[in-house]
Design a protein around this motif. Sequence first.
Motif, mmCIF file in Angstrom:
data_model
loop_
_atom_site.group_PDB
_atom_site.id
_atom_site.type_symbol
_atom_site.label_atom_id
_atom_site.label_comp_id
_atom_site.label_asym_id
_atom_site.label_seq_id
_atom_site.Cartn_x
_atom_site.Cartn_y
_atom_site.Cartn_z
ATOM 1 N N CYS A 66 -14.973 94.600 -29.993
ATOM 2 C CA CYS A 66 -14.266 93.539 -29.314
ATOM 3 C C CYS A 66 -15.351 92.846 -28.509
ATOM 4 O O CYS A 66 -16.148 93.233 -27.762
ATOM 5 C CB CYS A 66 -13.183 93.878 -28.503
ATOM 6 N N GLU A 67 -15.151 91.312 -28.505
ATOM 7 C CA GLU A 67 -16.016 90.502 -27.758
ATOM 8 C C GLU A 67 -15.253 89.873 -26.522
ATOM 9 O O GLU A 67 -15.586 89.215 -25.695
ATOM 10 C CB GLU A 67 -16.350 89.361 -28.578
ATOM 11 N N GLY A 68 -13.950 90.356 -26.415
ATOM 12 C CA GLY A 68 -13.134 89.884 -25.276
ATOM 13 C C GLY A 68 -13.032 90.855 -24.002
ATOM 14 O O GLY A 68 -13.855 91.800 -24.084
ATOM 15 N N PRO A 121 -9.090 96.604 -27.163
ATOM 16 C CA PRO A 121 -9.151 95.422 -28.252
ATOM 17 C C PRO A 121 -8.223 94.247 -28.004
ATOM 18 O O PRO A 121 -7.253 94.525 -27.875
ATOM 19 C CB PRO A 121 -8.641 96.006 -29.540
ATOM 20 N N CYS A 122 -8.952 93.051 -27.649
ATOM 21 C CA CYS A 122 -8.225 91.898 -27.257
ATOM 22 C C CYS A 122 -7.005 91.467 -28.402
ATOM 23 O O CYS A 122 -5.939 90.618 -28.332
ATOM 24 C CB CYS A 122 -9.117 90.666 -26.957
ATOM 25 N N GLY A 123 -7.579 91.755 -29.713
ATOM 26 C CA GLY A 123 -6.692 91.325 -30.792
ATOM 27 C C GLY A 123 -6.857 89.715 -31.205
ATOM 28 O O GLY A 123 -6.218 89.149 -31.839
ATOM 29 N N CYS A 148 -10.159 87.904 -30.881
ATOM 30 C CA CYS A 148 -11.719 87.558 -30.827
ATOM 31 C C CYS A 148 -11.814 87.614 -32.332
ATOM 32 O O CYS A 148 -11.058 88.402 -33.308
ATOM 33 C CB CYS A 148 -12.689 88.282 -30.234
ATOM 34 N N CYS A 170 -12.168 91.367 -33.745
ATOM 35 C CA CYS A 170 -10.980 92.248 -33.701
ATOM 36 C C CYS A 170 -10.100 91.650 -34.891
ATOM 37 O O CYS A 170 -9.455 92.346 -35.564
ATOM 38 C CB CYS A 170 -9.909 91.596 -32.478
#
Length: 343
Positions: free
Chosen positions: A50-52, A56-58, A60, A63
């Motif tokens: 994840c890049e957020g 997991p931001c869901g 980015c 995700c």
Amino acid sequence: MWRVIGQEKVLPILQNNIAKHSLAHALLISGPPHVGKMTLAIDIARAINCEGDNPPCGECESCLKIENGKHSDVQVISLISQNNDIEEKTRTEISIDDIRQIQHMVSLPPFEGKRKAFIIEGAELMSMEAANCLLKTLEEPVTPSVFILITTNIGLIPETIASRCQEITLNPIAAAIIENTLISVYDIDKEMASLISRLSRGCFGWAFSAVQEEKYLDKYFEIRNKAMEMISAGLHERFVYAATLSTQFTRERAIVYDVLDIWLDIWRDVLLLKTELKDSVSNIDLSKQLEKWAECMHISDIRGSIQAIQETKVKLNQNANSRLALEVMMLDIPVIIGNIVKR
Ligand SMILES: [Zn+2]
């Protein structure tokens, strides 16, 4: 956001490991079918890439790509991962070629993400050669990859492999949690939500499919009706059905295992009713009929029927003659007509 629901024991540990970059390089997720093992595996793959800020931001790109099966660093290996219709139905094991492909991928750095993830679904179905090949890869981790093995039967995973993995056990979820989630997410009526949550036996994946997929429940009820009908059917009818199932088994084994699981659920319910454990019954819409059968049967007959079905599953797993195995099961389960039990 983690999508897996009702697994509060497991998530904090994983979240902590991921935040501290101390996640094991091999995980072994076990639990009954449809309990959320694949959802968790995908969640983990999202969380480590994840890049957020709150993985997991869901939201980015990573995700989203992983969720849609489009991320080049996340690979799912299973019996049906070959995209080959004919092979998909007849493959009974994960081969050494599948694992060799992974080995090649492991040797390369991530293409677009932070850490590669290899998810092996049905890890208990690896051939001996495949398991040995995977073992070598697990013993010599090169690049920052994570292996996530998923199984419904941890007892079939070779000890050499299990001992190199962090074990994560997913347990069935309480029916009340599933029922409330179904009502709040899908806005279905309480009676239906209650029935589906019981039939799901604590497995969210099953409950969601029952609500989301058209005809999922229809197909389920069709098999269940047939199972109920067979309890009062004579041997001729039962053998005709055994032959039909046996033919189906050569084309698509999974359907026959589903049928046997439904038979098992019915007999477990009869046992629960016999032992006055009504609250745990799954087929609540059939309880009146099942209660009648429980009343007229001896507990040893009920246990014998459960055993007969379980033994049939084992025989089919061991590639015994499917027609013979199913016929023996039909003979072992008593016929009940009215309140007369014929053995
Ligand atoms: Zn993200």
